[in-house]
Design an enzyme around this catalytic site. Sequence first.
Site, mmCIF file in Angstrom:
data_model
loop_
_atom_site.group_PDB
_atom_site.id
_atom_site.type_symbol
_atom_site.label_atom_id
_atom_site.label_comp_id
_atom_site.label_asym_id
_atom_site.label_seq_id
_atom_site.Cartn_x
_atom_site.Cartn_y
_atom_site.Cartn_z
ATOM 1 N N ASP A 13 10.068 -43.055 -13.139
ATOM 2 C CA ASP A 13 10.086 -41.831 -13.548
ATOM 3 C C ASP A 13 8.402 -41.883 -13.746
ATOM 4 O OD1 ASP A 13 10.048 -38.977 -14.612
ATOM 5 O OD2 ASP A 13 10.071 -39.703 -16.517
ATOM 6 N N ASP A 15 6.018 -39.157 -16.029
ATOM 7 C CA ASP A 15 5.578 -38.709 -17.219
ATOM 8 C C ASP A 15 6.617 -39.291 -18.249
ATOM 9 O OD1 ASP A 15 3.437 -36.675 -16.313
ATOM 10 O OD2 ASP A 15 5.201 -35.829 -15.402
ATOM 11 N N ASP A 171 12.711 -42.301 -19.112
ATOM 12 C CA ASP A 171 12.693 -42.137 -20.527
ATOM 13 C C ASP A 171 13.602 -40.763 -21.091
ATOM 14 O OD1 ASP A 171 10.745 -40.312 -19.235
ATOM 15 O OD2 ASP A 171 10.249 -39.707 -21.413
#
Length: 226
Positions: A13, A15, A171
């Site tokens: 991922d 950001d 995240d």
Amino acid sequence: MQQTRFPQAVLFDLDGTLVDSAPDFIAVINRMRADRGRGAMELADLRPVVSKGARAMLGAGFPGVPASERDAWVQEFLDLYERELGLHGKPFEGVEAMLAALEAHGTAWGIVTNKPEYLARKLMPLLSWDSRCQVLIGGDTLPVRKPDPLPLLHAAQAIGVDASECVYVGDDERDIIAARAAGMPSVVALWGYRLREDDPFAWQGDVLIHEPAELCDAAAWPGVRA
């Protein structure tokens, strides 16, 4: 004797996993708030929702405004973000060392993000990643986005590895859902963005990692024991 090795490929991922982009986004939100006669928002209040996307950030920045009205501001948000891209945010501490370790061991790496592809691609040369990132899939590259597994499967195919030999690092819970549906081992990036009520231990990722530097060790990766 049991050996360990790095994965054949790793997908990340963007950001909240590779890049701490919250400082860029708070600049956008506060510009929009100022234009509407509102005071500045604290970075700490925006940070938890960054991984949830533009609408979630607008919701945090303008909680009293109806969602239907905020939705009309998404393009303004993206246009302002394009101007702030990479000016304030930077890779999380330890990310560069982690990427270098992967590259040193012959591991291909790429990015699967829900950020619009054109913005993700504009960020790559600012980070000197444009020649290193072997595949980049944005939120609008395909007809579906995470938590659908297709973007992860498409990226693995582009790199030329089976999903079972590719690890996904993210995240947000939707990252782990997508990885599981793709048959891809997953790493929960505990250093990223999440809401106070989120319980990453309940997401059922294969491993949970506190700092990017931990992933410089082959033994920290899931599904890589030979």
